[in-house]
Design an enzyme around this catalytic site. Structure first.
Site, PDB file in Angstrom:
ATOM      1  CG  ASN A 117      36.093  36.919  33.632  1.00 47.58           C
ATOM      2  OD1 ASN A 117      37.213  36.957  33.153  1.00 47.58           O
ATOM      3  ND2 ASN A 117      35.269  37.958  33.589  1.00 47.58           N
ATOM      4  NE  ARG A 143      33.411  39.467  28.295  1.00 46.30           N
ATOM      5  CZ  ARG A 143      33.194  40.778  28.428  1.00 46.30           C
ATOM      6  NH1 ARG A 143      33.629  41.419  29.502  1.00 46.30           N
ATOM      7  NH2 ARG A 143      32.565  41.448  27.484  1.00 46.30           N
ATOM      8  CB  CYS A 144      39.170  40.206  33.641  1.00 46.51           C
ATOM      9  SG  CYS A 144      37.607  40.221  34.524  1.00 46.51           S
ATOM     10  CG  MET A 145      43.653  38.479  32.737  1.00 50.77           C
ATOM     11  SD  MET A 145      44.864  37.193  33.142  1.00 50.77           S
ATOM     12  CE  MET A 145      44.080  35.731  32.444  1.00 50.77           C
TER      13      MET A 145
END
Length: 398
Positions: free
Chosen positions: A342, A387-389
């Protein structure tokens, strides 16, 4: 560059939306963490320190960092936004008419910052304003039950919206604990002056699609993971929307395993360069894709075929370089669980990654990828990496 526009995963990053964690993480307990989708109870002060370091790293690379809490507060200056916020924050089916009326009145009376805090951090029955008369709802709930649920997953700004070209897609989040996140993101894009001209590509009322499943492989080429969070109907609806708006010529629907460890496509695969992905090796040979293209106002669907082959063909390149995440199955599995795949690209061949994924980071470096390492011991407790954040708002064209 000031106008939102994103065509790829790796174009030089100019502006990004983050959410600095706050009181909502302090609401997590062993009793409610599963329901709120966290695998551990984070040390909030350390999580904030880690997030501040992440944001500062991006600023030092010339990226404008927009913080969601600030945007929500500023959007609430608009009376229409406040009215919409009250509607989304109060669930009369849960609270009943009397408490709902009292809560609406309270929310309407607080200032913008206080309202933003309540919408994000939630409110317990103990914290509700006093009301006249008797309430069965209040009596039958524990004082520490939530009248308004907190949103600890707001940390993962990637999921509730995604920019495709110059349009924003408001995600339809699948899990009950996250559905209200879309309403807050929608509030920002609808009423914040920064986004007054933002056009929409997809609406949260549509079938479930989450931003973590949406990868912009190249201009005009979108991959959508279909699994725990994004449904086949969501992928199809999203494809129809981007085709109708001329934002893409190919959408790849990619079935992924419906497990906690692979909840989104970006937990097993992310772009790290124009022609390279970092990928969990256990799925490299089994990952397939259905290819969707527009055809006379409808869809043409073909496949499935191997994902890497379908992606390279759609991107117009000979092949995608693959950097896997471990020399052995145990290392690969550990680092995939810890968000080794990620990564957030800030430019072609330059990515942000958690420092703890030493093996994956070493393999990225060996492949010529510059790795900007951040600490994530507490941030990762909700199963999400750099990436999620982050929700890119502006990327330069490749």
């Amino acid at each position: 560059m000031t106008e939102p526009h994103v065509q790829s995963e790796v174009g030089p990053l100019h502006a990004v939306l983050l959410h600095r964690p706050g009181t909502e993480l302090k609401r997590l307990t062993p009793r409610n963490s599963d329901q709120l989708l966290f695998d551990a109870i984070p040390w909030v002060d350390r999580a904030q320190e880690e997030h501040d370091a992440f944001a500062e790293l991006l600023r030092n690379r010339g990226v404008e960092v927009l913080l969601l809490r600030e945007l929500i507060t500023e959007a609430l200056h608009d009376p229409r936004a406040r009215a919409a916020a009250v509607l989304t924050g109060v669930d009369e089916r849960k609270l009943g008419a009397d408490i709902s009326d009292t809560l609406r009145s309270h929310l309407s009376s607080v200032d913008d910052a206080a309202m933003a805090e309540i919408l994000i951090a939630g409110m317990t029955f103990e914290e509700l304003p006093a009301a006249e008369g008797q309430s069965l709802v209040r009596r039958m709930h524990h004082p520490h039950d939530f009248a308004i649920d907190p949103l600890p997953n707001l940390l993962f700004t990637r999921d509730s919206s995604v920019w495709v070209g110059g349009r924003v897609a408001i995600a339809a989040l699948a899990m009950p604990a996250r559905r209200r996140e879309s309403s807050l993101t929608d509030l920002v894009y609808a009423y914040h002056p920064r986004f007054s001209h933002a056009a929409r590509a997809y609406g949260a009322h549509s079938a479930p699609v989450e931003g973590g499943d949406v990868l912009l492989l190249a201009p005009g080429v979108v991959a959508i993971g279909v699994g725990e969070r994004t449904t086949p109907a969501g992928a199809e609806s999203f494809a129809r929307s981007v085709f109708a708006d001329g934002l893409a010529h190919t959408v790849l629907a990619v079935p992924i395993e419906q497990t906690r460890s692979s909840m989104h496509l970006d937990t097993v695969c992310t772009m790290v360069d124009r022609d390279a992905v970092v990928m969990y090796p256990a799925i490299q040979d089994s990952l397939h894709a259905y290819t969707l293209r527009p055809l006379d106002g409808d869809l043409a669907v073909s496949g499935p075929s191997p994902f890497l082959t379908a992606a390279a063909e759609a991107m117009g390149i000979d092949h995608l370089r693959v950097i896997d995440t471990g020399l052995d199955p145990v290392t690969a599995e550990r680092e995939q669980w810890e968000d080794g795949n990620n990564t957030l690209a800030v430019a072609p061949g330059v990515v942000v990654a958690y420092e703890r994924n030493a093996e994956t980071n070493a393999r990225l470096a060996d492949a010529g990828i510059e790795v900007l390492r951040i600490s994530g011991s507490e941030l990762g407790s909700g199963r999400g990496g750099p990436r999620c954040m982050s929700c890119p708002i502006i990327r330069a064209a490749l």
